[in-house]
Design a protein around this motif. Structure first.
Motif, PDB file in Angstrom:
ATOM      1  N   SER A  32       0.748  -1.167   0.117  1.00 20.06           N
ATOM      2  CA  SER A  32      -0.028   0.044  -0.116  1.00 20.06           C
ATOM      3  C   SER A  32       0.961   1.287   0.042  1.00 20.06           C
ATOM      4  O   SER A  32       0.565   2.226  -0.570  1.00 20.06           O
ATOM      5  CB  SER A  32      -0.777  -0.071   1.272  1.00 20.06           C
ATOM      6  OG  SER A  32      -0.278   0.085   2.312  1.00 20.06           O
ATOM      7  N   ASP A  33       2.091   1.243   0.664  1.00 19.79           N
ATOM      8  CA  ASP A  33       3.017   2.260   0.775  1.00 19.79           C
ATOM      9  C   ASP A  33       3.590   2.413  -0.668  1.00 19.79           C
ATOM     10  O   ASP A  33       3.718   3.567  -1.370  1.00 19.79           O
ATOM     11  CB  ASP A  33       3.918   2.354   1.938  1.00 19.79           C
ATOM     12  CG  ASP A  33       3.472   2.473   3.069  1.00 19.79           C
ATOM     13  OD1 ASP A  33       2.372   3.236   3.313  1.00 19.79           O
ATOM     14  OD2 ASP A  33       3.993   2.170   4.132  1.00 19.79           O
ATOM     15  N   ARG A  37       2.447   1.609  -3.519  1.00 16.58           N
ATOM     16  CA  ARG A  37       1.460   2.095  -4.545  1.00 16.58           C
ATOM     17  C   ARG A  37       1.131   3.681  -4.161  1.00 16.58           C
ATOM     18  O   ARG A  37       1.221   4.488  -5.169  1.00 16.58           O
ATOM     19  CB  ARG A  37       0.109   1.396  -4.422  1.00 16.58           C
ATOM     20  CG  ARG A  37       0.109  -0.006  -4.906  1.00 16.58           C
ATOM     21  CD  ARG A  37      -1.044  -0.694  -4.906  1.00 16.58           C
ATOM     22  NE  ARG A  37      -1.210  -2.046  -5.280  1.00 16.58           N
ATOM     23  CZ  ARG A  37      -1.914  -3.169  -5.013  1.00 16.58           C
ATOM     24  NH1 ARG A  37      -2.230  -2.943  -3.747  1.00 16.58           N
ATOM     25  NH2 ARG A  37      -1.674  -4.305  -5.269  1.00 16.58           N
ATOM     26  N   TYR A  38       1.074   3.806  -2.839  1.00 13.22           N
ATOM     27  CA  TYR A  38       1.033   5.399  -2.623  1.00 13.22           C
ATOM     28  C   TYR A  38       2.018   6.213  -3.212  1.00 13.22           C
ATOM     29  O   TYR A  38       1.952   7.312  -3.717  1.00 13.22           O
ATOM     30  CB  TYR A  38       1.095   5.426  -1.133  1.00 13.22           C
ATOM     31  CG  TYR A  38       0.779   6.884  -0.519  1.00 13.22           C
ATOM     32  CD1 TYR A  38      -0.243   7.765  -0.855  1.00 13.22           C
ATOM     33  CD2 TYR A  38       1.881   7.545  -0.128  1.00 13.22           C
ATOM     34  CE1 TYR A  38      -0.397   8.776  -0.229  1.00 13.22           C
ATOM     35  CE2 TYR A  38       2.031   8.896   0.435  1.00 13.22           C
ATOM     36  CZ  TYR A  38       0.744   9.590   0.379  1.00 13.22           C
ATOM     37  OH  TYR A  38       0.646  10.955   0.889  1.00 13.22           O
TER      38      TYR A  38
END
Length: 98
Positions: free
Chosen positions: A39-40, A42-43
């Motif tokens: 998730s990080d 992709r962020y």
């Protein structure tokens, strides 16, 4: 890869893009040897891919010296080398020169 990722994140912080707290946490995780969670990752990718319209629409001109100084201050703040209070005092001193 982690060195490249650190440089990328520091660049995002210096440019004022993204959530400063989240980006600082990602830096700390990388420095402690933890893998970057998806998730990080992709962020960060979304921040890099999203258009930064105000800057891209303006003609390219060399930034004044104080902009470089402010970027250095932002990076130092992001890395925890200076406190937010120190950052504010130094930023005020740099911008008062106008």
């Amino acid at each position: 890869m982690s060195e490249d990722m650190l440089k990328t994140i520091k660049g995002l912080l210096a440019s004022g893009r993204g959530d400063t707290k989240r980006l600082r946490n990602i830096i700390e995780e990388i420095k402690s040897g933890e893998p970057v969670v998806m998730s990080d990752y992709r962020y960060i990718q979304n921040l890099l891919e999203s258009p930064d319209t105000p800057e891209k629409e303006q003609p390219v001109t060399p930034p004044p010296k104080r902009d470089t100084s402010l970027e250095v201050l932002r990076v130092r703040l992001a890395e925890g080398q200076i406190s937010i209070e120190e950052f504010r005092v130094l930023k005020k001193a740099l911008t008062e020169e106008e």
